[in-house]
Design a protein around this motif. Sequence first.
Motif, PDB file in Angstrom:
ATOM      1  N   ALA A  76      94.821  42.797 -33.752  1.00 40.73           N
ATOM      2  CA  ALA A  76      95.322  43.970 -33.869  1.00 40.73           C
ATOM      3  C   ALA A  76      97.056  43.872 -34.242  1.00 40.73           C
ATOM      4  O   ALA A  76      97.707  43.768 -33.307  1.00 40.73           O
ATOM      5  CB  ALA A  76      95.149  44.776 -32.448  1.00 40.73           C
ATOM      6  N   ASP A  77      97.059  44.402 -35.592  1.00 40.70           N
ATOM      7  CA  ASP A  77      98.615  44.213 -35.901  1.00 40.70           C
ATOM      8  C   ASP A  77      98.711  45.051 -37.307  1.00 40.70           C
ATOM      9  O   ASP A  77      99.794  44.717 -37.874  1.00 40.70           O
ATOM     10  CB  ASP A  77      98.951  42.898 -36.254  1.00 40.70           C
ATOM     11  CG  ASP A  77      98.203  42.149 -37.247  1.00 40.70           C
ATOM     12  OD1 ASP A  77      97.359  42.638 -37.848  1.00 40.70           O
ATOM     13  OD2 ASP A  77      98.582  41.075 -37.597  1.00 40.70           O
ATOM     14  N   ASN A  78      98.034  45.831 -37.581  1.00 48.37           N
ATOM     15  CA  ASN A  78      97.811  46.886 -38.861  1.00 48.37           C
ATOM     16  C   ASN A  78      97.543  48.206 -38.696  1.00 48.37           C
ATOM     17  O   ASN A  78      96.814  48.487 -37.454  1.00 48.37           O
ATOM     18  CB  ASN A  78      97.472  46.114 -40.034  1.00 48.37           C
ATOM     19  CG  ASN A  78      95.906  45.738 -39.717  1.00 48.37           C
ATOM     20  OD1 ASN A  78      95.197  46.293 -39.088  1.00 48.37           O
ATOM     21  ND2 ASN A  78      95.590  44.462 -40.229  1.00 48.37           N
TER      22      ASN A  78
ATOM     23  N   TYR B   7      94.906  50.016 -35.838  1.00 53.24           N
ATOM     24  CA  TYR B   7      95.272  50.973 -35.064  1.00 53.24           C
ATOM     25  C   TYR B   7      94.318  52.222 -34.876  1.00 53.24           C
ATOM     26  O   TYR B   7      93.787  52.268 -33.883  1.00 53.24           O
ATOM     27  CB  TYR B   7      96.453  51.665 -35.467  1.00 53.24           C
ATOM     28  CG  TYR B   7      96.867  52.785 -34.760  1.00 53.24           C
ATOM     29  CD1 TYR B   7      97.424  52.608 -33.729  1.00 53.24           C
ATOM     30  CD2 TYR B   7      96.908  54.154 -35.372  1.00 53.24           C
ATOM     31  CE1 TYR B   7      97.715  54.017 -32.861  1.00 53.24           C
ATOM     32  CE2 TYR B   7      97.122  55.362 -34.796  1.00 53.24           C
ATOM     33  CZ  TYR B   7      97.689  55.239 -33.654  1.00 53.24           C
ATOM     34  OH  TYR B   7      97.915  56.305 -32.634  1.00 53.24           O
TER      35      TYR B   7
ATOM     36  N   THR C  92      91.115  51.066 -33.014  1.00 51.08           N
ATOM     37  CA  THR C  92      91.451  50.957 -31.532  1.00 51.08           C
ATOM     38  C   THR C  92      91.479  52.459 -31.032  1.00 51.08           C
ATOM     39  O   THR C  92      90.945  52.627 -30.005  1.00 51.08           O
ATOM     40  CB  THR C  92      92.716  50.293 -31.129  1.00 51.08           C
ATOM     41  OG1 THR C  92      92.665  48.892 -31.782  1.00 51.08           O
ATOM     42  CG2 THR C  92      92.901  50.311 -29.707  1.00 51.08           C
TER      43      THR C  92
ATOM     44  N   ASN D 206     106.024  41.919 -24.867  1.00 47.90           N
ATOM     45  CA  ASN D 206     104.795  41.609 -25.476  1.00 47.90           C
ATOM     46  C   ASN D 206     103.478  41.339 -24.377  1.00 47.90           C
ATOM     47  O   ASN D 206     103.387  40.301 -24.064  1.00 47.90           O
ATOM     48  CB  ASN D 206     105.099  40.281 -26.153  1.00 47.90           C
ATOM     49  CG  ASN D 206     103.981  39.865 -27.003  1.00 47.90           C
ATOM     50  OD1 ASN D 206     103.091  40.569 -27.363  1.00 47.90           O
ATOM     51  ND2 ASN D 206     104.134  38.665 -27.598  1.00 47.90           N
TER      52      ASN D 206
ATOM     53  N   THR E  95      97.013  54.505 -28.614  1.00 51.90           N
ATOM     54  CA  THR E  95      98.104  53.926 -29.008  1.00 51.90           C
ATOM     55  C   THR E  95      98.598  53.005 -28.021  1.00 51.90           C
ATOM     56  O   THR E  95      98.853  51.751 -28.235  1.00 51.90           O
ATOM     57  CB  THR E  95      99.253  54.933 -29.187  1.00 51.90           C
ATOM     58  OG1 THR E  95      98.852  56.002 -30.048  1.00 51.90           O
ATOM     59  CG2 THR E  95     100.651  54.402 -29.582  1.00 51.90           C
TER      60      THR E  95
ATOM     61  N   PHE F 195      96.576  49.785 -28.315  1.00 53.86           N
ATOM     62  CA  PHE F 195      96.962  49.317 -29.322  1.00 53.86           C
ATOM     63  C   PHE F 195      98.170  48.300 -29.086  1.00 53.86           C
ATOM     64  O   PHE F 195      98.400  47.050 -29.441  1.00 53.86           O
ATOM     65  CB  PHE F 195      97.250  49.851 -30.770  1.00 53.86           C
ATOM     66  CG  PHE F 195      97.605  49.160 -31.843  1.00 53.86           C
ATOM     67  CD1 PHE F 195      96.698  48.509 -32.646  1.00 53.86           C
ATOM     68  CD2 PHE F 195      98.671  49.313 -32.392  1.00 53.86           C
ATOM     69  CE1 PHE F 195      96.992  47.901 -34.005  1.00 53.86           C
ATOM     70  CE2 PHE F 195      99.254  48.812 -33.497  1.00 53.86           C
ATOM     71  CZ  PHE F 195      98.183  47.966 -34.342  1.00 53.86           C
ATOM     72  N   TYR F 196      99.211  48.953 -28.245  1.00 52.89           N
ATOM     73  CA  TYR F 196     100.231  48.114 -28.096  1.00 52.89           C
ATOM     74  C   TYR F 196      99.903  47.174 -27.108  1.00 52.89           C
ATOM     75  O   TYR F 196     100.636  45.968 -27.303  1.00 52.89           O
ATOM     76  CB  TYR F 196     101.222  49.269 -27.199  1.00 52.89           C
ATOM     77  CG  TYR F 196     102.018  48.726 -26.119  1.00 52.89           C
ATOM     78  CD1 TYR F 196     103.246  47.936 -26.510  1.00 52.89           C
ATOM     79  CD2 TYR F 196     101.854  48.887 -24.785  1.00 52.89           C
ATOM     80  CE1 TYR F 196     104.004  47.773 -25.599  1.00 52.89           C
ATOM     81  CE2 TYR F 196     102.853  48.501 -23.941  1.00 52.89           C
ATOM     82  CZ  TYR F 196     103.846  47.610 -24.123  1.00 52.89           C
ATOM     83  OH  TYR F 196     104.845  47.314 -23.305  1.00 52.89           O
TER      84      TYR F 196
ATOM     85  N   TYR G 264      98.647  44.238 -29.335  1.00 57.39           N
ATOM     86  CA  TYR G 264      99.209  44.011 -30.570  1.00 57.39           C
ATOM     87  C   TYR G 264      99.692  42.470 -30.746  1.00 57.39           C
ATOM     88  O   TYR G 264     100.136  41.913 -29.835  1.00 57.39           O
ATOM     89  CB  TYR G 264     100.588  44.647 -30.540  1.00 57.39           C
ATOM     90  CG  TYR G 264     101.355  44.634 -32.005  1.00 57.39           C
ATOM     91  CD1 TYR G 264     100.857  45.397 -33.251  1.00 57.39           C
ATOM     92  CD2 TYR G 264     102.208  43.896 -32.190  1.00 57.39           C
ATOM     93  CE1 TYR G 264     101.325  45.294 -34.363  1.00 57.39           C
ATOM     94  CE2 TYR G 264     103.079  43.706 -33.576  1.00 57.39           C
ATOM     95  CZ  TYR G 264     102.584  44.570 -34.679  1.00 57.39           C
ATOM     96  OH  TYR G 264     102.975  44.313 -35.889  1.00 57.39           O
TER      97      TYR G 264
END
Length: 394
Positions: free
Chosen positions: A40-42, A46, A49, A186, A241, A244-245, A248
């Motif tokens: 999950a990095d784009n 997002y 998710t 992170n 959101t 996703f965070y 990420y």
Amino acid sequence: MNLEKLQNRNPAMDILRIVAVLCVISIHFFYHTGYYNTTADNVPMYFATVLRTLFSVCVPLFMILSGFLLCNKTLKKGYYSGIRKTIIVYILVAIACIIYKSCNGSYTLTPLTFFMGIFDFTGANYSWYIEMYIGLFLIVPFLNIIYKNLDSRKQKNILLITLIAITILPSLFNAFKFDSYEWWANPATDTDTQKLMPSWWVGIYPITYYFTGCYIREYGTKIKNVFLIIALVIAIFGFGTFNFYRCYGSTFTTANYVYWYGIEPYVMSVLIFLIISKLKLENINVKAKFVLWKISDLVLGTYLVSFIFDSIYYYEILNINTPDFYARFPFMPLMVLWVFVSALLSSAILNIIAAGIEFCWEKICCFFRFVFKRKNKSEIIVNLSLIHISEPTR
């Protein structure tokens, strides 16, 4: 169902069932197409998710609906026979799934595995819900006694708040690591979190949802739908959101707050339930009510048998023709529609068979009741005759 009952039926409840089963099929899309193995990095991930977060309301909607519809049930003669159709449909779906899996080579079919697959709820891969629902249905009259014997709305508020506190809120307060700046920077790299609330009772979350349905049935809400919709949109994108965070730079992190005893599904499912239940649909066309009722009646079978079509459409068509989740994601609406329609039609066939089994069962029961009553009547006549014969002459 006669015309009068159909006219008095609340179609909002049928719509809720249909929405719930569509959410079930939709969330299974992510399971079968490689979402959980994709970083999950784009932007596409997002939105995937966010959608996965929304569809987690699937099972909670069913549980709230159970409380809404069964809150007045009492322990009286014939109550437990109300689960008969559910059991018959489940058995038929389990048989269908076992046959399908044995044909594709993923299941070794023997007399033992056949019967065990039915009784241990492994024959139909999505049948865990039936295992839960059987227990819930058995205790519903006793749950209703608890709820009905609370004297005031205040006491019912306390009951619901208490259940939320021991089943739902732990997923919120036990999801962070407050003493680590590195974790907040992170969180996907460290799934270890601090426990701030006891979480032993989270397993009874179906009862929390059930009482939520009872409460909504009795009190509803005075909040206008426009504000509920705004709150739902904020919740969907806020929770999405956050999820996703949390993952990420890694694959989707499954923490307690995304499970059905989590804060996210609970908040969103309550909002969706309130929004749909407040819709003014009583005066819609009778034909539309009939269609909604018939589709709603097929939802359970649709849910359970969708496993077969998930296996066919994803693993034999979509996945072998597309390289990864990014290529599969645009096909989501089409795949969900295919699975839904196919499972719905299959459920219709299974429900016809189930109705035939129920009819035969009723006839057999009526026959034995007739024989039993006639036998008892004959025994009474014989006993009376014996009493008369044995009476001494005067």
